[in-house]
Scaffold this active site. Structure first.
Site, mmCIF file in Angstrom:
data_model
loop_
_atom_site.group_PDB
_atom_site.id
_atom_site.type_symbol
_atom_site.label_atom_id
_atom_site.label_comp_id
_atom_site.label_asym_id
_atom_site.label_seq_id
_atom_site.Cartn_x
_atom_site.Cartn_y
_atom_site.Cartn_z
ATOM 1 C CG HIS B 68 -0.338 0.031 2.512
ATOM 2 N ND1 HIS B 68 0.222 -1.071 3.089
ATOM 3 C CD2 HIS B 68 -0.174 1.033 3.396
ATOM 4 C CE1 HIS B 68 0.712 -0.751 4.273
ATOM 5 N NE2 HIS B 68 0.487 0.520 4.490
ATOM 6 C CG HIS B 70 0.491 4.233 5.060
ATOM 7 N ND1 HIS B 70 -0.254 3.475 5.915
ATOM 8 C CD2 HIS B 70 -0.187 5.386 4.894
ATOM 9 C CE1 HIS B 70 -1.353 4.148 6.258
ATOM 10 N NE2 HIS B 70 -1.321 5.312 5.636
ATOM 11 C CG ASP B 72 5.179 2.561 7.247
ATOM 12 O OD1 ASP B 72 4.346 2.907 6.403
ATOM 13 O OD2 ASP B 72 4.883 1.958 8.296
ATOM 14 C CG HIS B 73 4.137 -0.535 4.095
ATOM 15 N ND1 HIS B 73 4.128 -1.880 4.336
ATOM 16 C CD2 HIS B 73 3.792 0.042 5.273
ATOM 17 C CE1 HIS B 73 3.781 -2.109 5.594
ATOM 18 N NE2 HIS B 73 3.568 -0.953 6.175
ATOM 19 C CG HIS B 157 -3.725 -0.299 6.456
ATOM 20 N ND1 HIS B 157 -3.610 -0.081 7.811
ATOM 21 C CD2 HIS B 157 -2.667 0.313 5.883
ATOM 22 C CE1 HIS B 157 -2.530 0.628 8.045
ATOM 23 N NE2 HIS B 157 -1.942 0.896 6.905
ATOM 24 C CG ASP B 178 0.682 -1.979 7.573
ATOM 25 O OD1 ASP B 178 1.454 -2.934 7.764
ATOM 26 O OD2 ASP B 178 1.000 -0.794 7.761
ATOM 27 C CD GLU B 203 -0.602 -4.992 10.628
ATOM 28 O OE1 GLU B 203 0.100 -4.426 11.485
ATOM 29 O OE2 GLU B 203 -1.712 -4.575 10.255
ATOM 30 C CG HIS B 414 4.509 -3.435 10.253
ATOM 31 N ND1 HIS B 414 3.655 -2.799 11.123
ATOM 32 C CD2 HIS B 414 4.789 -2.543 9.297
ATOM 33 C CE1 HIS B 414 3.423 -1.580 10.693
ATOM 34 N NE2 HIS B 414 4.111 -1.400 9.580
#
Lengths: 747, 606
Positions: B68, B70, B72-73, B157, B178, B203, B414
């Site tokens: 996705h 975000h 941090d991904h 998410h 996530d 996660e 995660h």
């Protein structure tokens, strides 16, 4: 006539063979299977008379044996089923043939269709157990077929026709038909999911037909809950539910331990577990069924509202350990506070879960499900469970109240209705009430009305709650004036339910003051009416309340009792004065609105002369009505009102009589009118005497008016008599008498 | 033994810079490529040298999958593809592909323009990187190459978040990214079928939390906001521009509308408008309610929420501001926080998770004095509230997903090590599967037991299943046939066909056995006795049912193809020798008969 009947009978007889014959010819003509299929399709569209069914069936069977094409045979088989359904036709004659056809059939589809036909035949012969047993045996034989369709139909047949009564089962010699439950149960593990579903459905069918299912099936059914296919799981959930209703108190072991629990509790846990299933169809099914499991122990029930496993649903393995300490749950944190999610002490690994941890919080899951269908089902279930368990009702209240904020209107509506149903068991806290009342601002009228109904039967715990509800309802009233009736009704019940809570609010609500008179509120204000409705209904069972009312409240009571009698109950008001004060208008306090009203209506009458005759009549009629009502309402004014009304009544009669100009026309032509006029005159005379002598305190001026009226009436009478009577003698006498009276009046 | 190797380059016992390498059946797949919020040095990106030391990225990796948008991904993606150098395919869902570049651009701006860093990826690099992206649909099976296939599942998410199944032959891995198991105001719940993967990489952000009902949370949130606004305070809600922000916006918007509130709601940063646009477009990815009602009114068209301007922060009176980023570590949310922190009437609501080291984490841990840049000390007087709105599955949700997918192994990423440990125990206890939690750079090897598909001719299958058909599901079944392994393919065929194909002659294998019987009578009489005995057994013994027993004119007896002959013993006339002979195929029946005859004949039956 005789002949005619014969003719028609003959005709019928002639057509009978022709139908099957035509079919026969058609089918013989058919060169290709496609043709034959066409003929059959055409044939299927027309109805067949009861008498000719058998013939048609024979023809069809004949062709069936000859036919090589599977699709045509399939159609014939389905036609056989269709024909057996014909009302009035008894299919036992074709049963043997149908069973015979099964023997040599190779095509699986045709086999399935034939079994379907047998099913129809079997259901048509309910009072023939031997036939049924024979059919079941046939079905059992075909259960080993490699096609799922055939096995499916076999199971269906067994389910619908399998022997239900014990006595019948004993008579059966064959092994096969003896234990239908075992046979069906064996197919719970069939390799095809459709057959598994059919097996469960057949079992449910047997249950529906009154067979008591064996408890042994329970463990089998539990395994099916983990099936890969949703239709199997869905059916299995139903089966488990059935069994839990049949054997609620049986004891089942918990796997991997030596603990045991009641079957209904175990089943409940398992169905709860299915509320978080992957398929929403199963979730709906599970959520619905939860509602009807009433015998469940309360601690299992309460677990459905908490996602964390409660400690009392876990047991240590040994009694020794159990005795050692009571431990709390709380391995997991709630996520409410920051930082409380550090892992806590491991509680114990040797514990046994009485309920699968996946099953806890079933309703929490159900109520926040993605699909609103599941949410509605969960709300319904919650309602049913709460109705039977007050303690559960108390606990689920928060969840229900939260559902009032659901994003889908249907769910909100459903939860409001639910709440209403359980409202006998619960008392709303203030914060809950707050959330409930917030929904009053909803733009949907359905929701608002549902909420009003809910408030009708809600128990509120504090007087602040009542006040809050009133304020919100009034807000609602100003925002949506069309809700008026519904809101009044709501307040009526709210008042009658909570008299003691309303009592301390009364001075504030009526804005009365111990020393000062406050201005009188507007009687037509819907909001003021709403407040009064609340108070009057509370006052019904609270005799101390009327003491707090001010004068105008009593008057308003009388008015409302009259105009909105369905909302205002009859009250026994101690403060109400029954003795009337002197009637004279001059003595009455000026502020009294009913006095004013009286004056106003009389003033209106003064202006009569200026109106057209039609208007005069109407005005008089209305005024009379008003006066009479006023007399009933205000006893102190009753006399005066009555008097005036009577006077006006006379006036009205007179006007009516004169208006027709009755004295002008030739009497014989208008007999009827004459009668009317003379009756009027008579009545006026009567009334005037009453007026003169029956009322106390009539002043001389008024007496004169009465006399005047009487004189007019007499004049009328005279004219009428003059017109109608032949011969002048009696007339002269009357004239003289009249003249005397005029004389005396003038004096 | 075939094995699956998993090496987290990021997100191993940690939150941030998700990046997991998976080797499955000779294929290497990289799952996510994120940055770390807590660091501003090299540690913010995964350590790609782990791969590059052995050669180029493109040669090593078969594909990259982004779950996705975000950061941090996906935050390290341009760095990875353009600066380190990767030219292979990158897979993500359509919404992710649409929104990802906006966030990357925003991230670049903050780092380069505001902090003045050099040696960072450029706008052009982001564009080039996005050209390598292949978009996938939900439940679409994408064939990366002939053997490797991937499939996306809905993950909740954020908009476009997906779980990916990676499959090579019979081995498969599911990576959840996530996910959220409880639907919220704008997205549905994660869902997966019973795909029974060999490994589930999940996660575990909320490994130790079981949240209570979402509705309570919503009510609490609205109550807190409402109360603060009523007493004239300002509410700061630090959010990431996309995801939670939209949910909370919908929540506040409907609440404002219902309660008829007048206090302004602002949403900082311009990128939101762009992103909101995508939310309006990708309606199919949202929840049931929005999908059902968007025809009348698209829920993402806000009436009460306006764009924020920096000057507004000093306006008097109550207001609610959504500001980015969500962990108060930089940017506008931090600026506003500094302005408002001194007033106890104000409130900051942290709706989600905060990584260690961020201001958000500090104030949530109860710090009241913060040291800011330039040695300033900021005293925090405003109320600090935490509300778990972040759309990660809680422990219960994780368990639920494991139950749905039925994996053979579980691997946790995660999350924080201590919490993972706890969850790991729970998973092993409840599901009896192995659970792993490797740290960054640590390789976990999982041995798989893949099933090997074999082609079987339909005729043989039908014949074999017809014998003793039992309606058992998935029960191992014994079959007779010949396995031919030729040209890397396996086929199961009937013996006759195998002989024909291979051009071999059939050899018959017969077993013979002698049974001695004490019987003084003549040979043919003995034979008759045996015949009668067997005949009698046929009726009483189930095993012999349906077999025909014949007495041939030459004195021998056959049971199906089994031959029994009686001869006199050469030395002892009182003993008769029964010769039993059967072919290999009838082994079962033959040995049964032998043992039956060895028991001897019943006396006096003849």
């Amino acid at each position: 006539q005789q002949q005619h009947e014969d003719l028609s009978a003959k005709k019928l007889r002639l057509t009978k063979p022709s139908k099957s014959a035509a079919l026969h010819v058609d089918l013989c003509k058919a060169t290709s299977p496609a043709d034959a299929l066409q003929y059959l399709l055409q044939f299927a569209r027309k109805p067949v008379e009861v008498e000719s069914v058998e013939g048609v069936v024979r023809i069809l069977l004949e062709h069936y044996y000859k036919e090589n094409d599977a699709s045509v045979r399939l159609k014939i088989a389905s036609l056989l089923g269709l024909l057996s359904k014909t009302a009035g036709f008894s299919p036992d004659c074709i049963m043997d043939d149908a069973i015979n056809t099964l023997q040599n059939e190779k095509s699986h589809q045709v086999l399935a269709q034939l079994l379907d036909t047998l099913l129809v035949i079997g259901t048509k012969l309910p009072e023939n157990p031997s036939v049924r047993i024979r059919l079941v045996e046939v079905a059992c034989k075909h259960l080993t077929d490699s096609s799922h369709g055939v096995r499916n139909k076999c199971l269906q047949l067994i389910g619908c026709l399998g022997p239900v009564e014990k006595g019948v089962a004993k008579e059966v010699e064959s092994q096969a038909a003896k234990d239908v439950q075992k046979i069906i149960g064996d197919h719970f593990v069939d390799q095809d999911p459709r057959v598994r579903t059919a097996a469960i459905k057949a079992m449910l069918q047997l249950h529906e037909r009154g067979l008591k299912l064996q408890q042994a099936i329970y463990s089998q059914a539990c395994k099916l809950l983990a099936d890969d296919y949703e239709q199997v799981r869905s059916a299995a959930v139903q089966l488990i539910w059935v069994l839990s209703q049949l054997y609620p108190e049986s004891i089942v072991p918990i796997p991997s331990s030596n603990e045991e629990i009641r079957l209904v509790d175990d089943a409940f846990g398992k169905i709860c577990h299915m509320v978080s299933d992957g398929s929403w169809v199963v979730r709906v099914q599970a959520a619905k069924l939860l509602g009807s499991m009433q015998q469940v122990s309360s601690h299992f029930l309460e677990q459905t509202l908490d996602k964390k496993l409660m400690s009392d649903l876990r047991r240590k393995r040994t009694a020794h350990e159990r005795a050692k300490e009571l431990y709390s749950s709380g391995e997991f944190s709630s996520g409410r506070k920051w930082g409380d999610d550090a892992p806590k002490e491991e509680i114990d690994t040797g514990a046994v879960n009485l309920i699968e941890s996946g099953a806890c919080g079933a309703f929490v899951h159900g109520l926040e499900d993605e699909m609103y269908e599941v949410r509605i089902a969960a709300v319904e279930a919650l309602c049913m469970l709460a109705q039977s368990s007050p303690s559960f009702a108390e606990k689920c209240l928060d969840f229900l109240v939260d559902m009032f904020n659901d994003e889908i209107e249907e769910v909100r509506l459903q939860s409001i209705h639910t709440m209403r149903k359980i409202s006998n068991n619960i008392t709303l806290r203030e914060d809950q009430l707050d959330t409930v009342l917030a929904v009053l601002e909803d733009s949907s009228r359905d929701i608002r009305e549902a909420l009003h109904e809910l408030l009708c039967c809600t128990n509120v715990s504090t007087k602040e709650g009542i006040h809050l509800a009133l304020v919100e309802l009034l807000k609602n009233l100003t925002k949506y004036p069309t809700d008026r009736e519904s809101i009044w009704k709501c307040l009526k019940f709210l008042g009658s339910r909570h008299p003691t809570l309303v009592l301390p609010l009364v001075p504030e609500l009526l804005s009365t003051h111990p020393f000062f008179d406050t201005p009188e509120p507007d009687m037509d204000d819907p909001a003021y009416i709403a407040v009064l409705v609340l108070i009057f209904n509370a006052a019904k069972s609270c005799p101390t309340m009327p003491a707090l009312f001010s004068d105008h409240t009593f008057r308003h009571y009388a008015y409302l009792r009259d105009s909105l009698s369905h909302l205002v109950p009859p009250l026994r008001l101690p403060g109400r004065k029954l003795v009337s004060s002197p009637v004279s208008p001059s003595i009455t306090p000026h502020e009294d609105p009913s006095q004013q009203f009286l004056h106003q209506s009389l003033e209106r009458v003064y202006n009569l002369q200026h109106l057209d005759p039609q208007g005069i009549q109407e005005l008089l009629e209305f005024t009379i009505r008003d006066l009479q009502r006023l007399g009933e309402l205000q006893s102190e004014l009753a006399g005066m009102a009555d008097f005036t009304a009577t006077y006006l009544q006379c006036q009205l009669l007179l006007i009516k009589a004169l208006q027709e100009k009755l004295w002008n026309v030739a009497a014989p032509l208008y007999l009827k009118q004459n009668a009317l006029a003379s009756a009027a005159a008579k009545q006026i005379l009567e009334e005037t005497y009453k007026m003169e002598f029956m009322y106390s305190g009539v002043e001389s001026r008024q007496v004169v008016i009465i006399h005047h009226m009487r004189l007019q009436a007499k004049a009328l009478q005279l004219i009428v008599t003059a017109r109608t009577t032949r011969g002048a003698e009696p007339l002269f006498g009357m004239c003289e008498k009249f003249l005397q009276e005029v004389d005396s009046f003038q004096r | 033994m075939p094995e699956i190797k998993v090496t987290p380059l990021g997100a191993g016992q940690d939150v941030g810079r998700s990046c997991i390498l998976v080797s499955i059946a000779g294929k290497n797949v990289m799952l996510d490529c994120g940055m770390h919020m807590g660091y501003n040095d090299d540690r913010r990106f995964p350590d790609f040298s782990y791969i590059t030391q052995n050669g180029r990225l493109t040669d090593f990796l078969d594909c990259v999958i982004i779950s996705h948008f975000h950061l941090d991904h996906c935050g390290a993606l341009p760095y990875f593809s353009e600066m380190v150098g990767y030219d292979g395919p990158i897979y993500m869902t359509h919404p992710t592909k649409a929104i990802c570049p906006i966030l990357l651009e925003d991230y670049r701006k903050i780092t380069v323009d505001k902090k003045g860093e050099t040696n960072f990826f450029t706008s052009q690099m982001i564009k080039d990187c996005m050209k390598k992206v292949v978009a996938v649909h939900l439940h679409q099976t994408v064939q990366v190459d002939e053997e490797l296939e991937i499939k996306a599942y809905y993950a909740g998410h954020v908009l476009g978040a997906a779980m990916f199944q990676i499959k090579v032959g019979c081995e498969s891995v599911v990576y959840t990214g996530d996910y959220n198991m409880t639907p919220d105001r704008h997205l549905g719940a994660a869902w997966i079928d019973k795909c029974r993967p060999d490994l589930l990489i999940t996660e575990s952000t909320y490994a130790t939390t079981i949240r209570d009902s979402k509705r309570c949370r919503e009510r609490d949130f609205l109550k807190k906001v409402h109360e603060t606004v009523e007493r004239g305070g300002k509410v700061l809600i630090p959010v990431f521009a996309l995801g939670r922000a939209q949910e909370l916006c919908i929540l506040l918007e409907t609440f404002w509308e219902r309660m008829n509130l007048k206090a302004p709601i602002y949403f900082s940063t311009g990128l939101t408008e762009k992103a909101n646009h995508y939310y309006k477009l990708f309606i199919t990815w949202t929840n049931q309610k929005i999908r059902k009602t968007f025809v009348q009114r698209n829920m993402f068209e806000f009436k009460h929420i306006k764009a924020f301007d920096r000057a507004f922060a000093d306006n008097p009176g109550p207001m609610v501001v959504f500001a980015t980023p969500g962990m108060l570590h930089a940017g506008q949310s931090l600026q506003i926080f500094r302005k408002w922190a001194g007033n106890e009437k104000n409130m900051v609501i942290m709706p989600g998770y905060c990584v260690q080291g961020t201001v958000g984490h500090k104030i949530l841990s109860g710090q009241r004095k913060l040291e800011m840049e330039g040695r300033q000390i900021l005293e925090v007087k405003m109320q600090v509230e935490y509300m778990s709105f972040s759309a990660h599955a809680d422990a219960k949700g994780i368990m639920q997903l494991i139950r749905q997918a039925e994996p053979r192994n579980v691997l946790l990423v995660h999350g924080e090590a201590k919490k993972m440990e706890f969850l790991k125990q729970k998973i092993e206890q409840e599901f009896h599967v192995n659970c792993y939690m490797p740290a960054n750079g640590e390789t976990t090897t999982i041995f798989t037991n893949p099933s090997i598909p074999v082609d079987i001719s339909l005729g043989l299958l039908k014949r074999e299943t017809a014998i003793g058909l039992s309606p058992e599901v998935k029960k191992p079944k014994l079959m007779h046939g010949t396995l031919i392994m030729k040209d890397n393919s396996f086929r199961l065929v009937s013996p006759e066909q195998a002989l024909k194909e291979l051009g071999l002659a059939e050899h018959q294998l017969r077993f013979t056995c002698r049974v001695h019987i004490q019987d003084p009578r003549k040979e043919h009489e003995t034979a008759l006795r045996v015949y009668n005995h067997l005949k009698g057994q046929v009726h009483s013994l189930l095993v012999l049912k349906d077999y025909s027993v014949q007495h041939l004119p030459d004195g021998s007896i056959t049971v199906e193809s089994i031959l029994i002959q009686a001869t006199a013993h050469s030395e002892d006339q009182g003993t008769k020798v029964l010769l039993v002979s059967w072919t290999y195929q009838d082994e079962e029946l033959g040995s049964f008969l032998t043992s039956l005859l060895k028991k001897g004949l019943p006396q006096g039956t003849s």
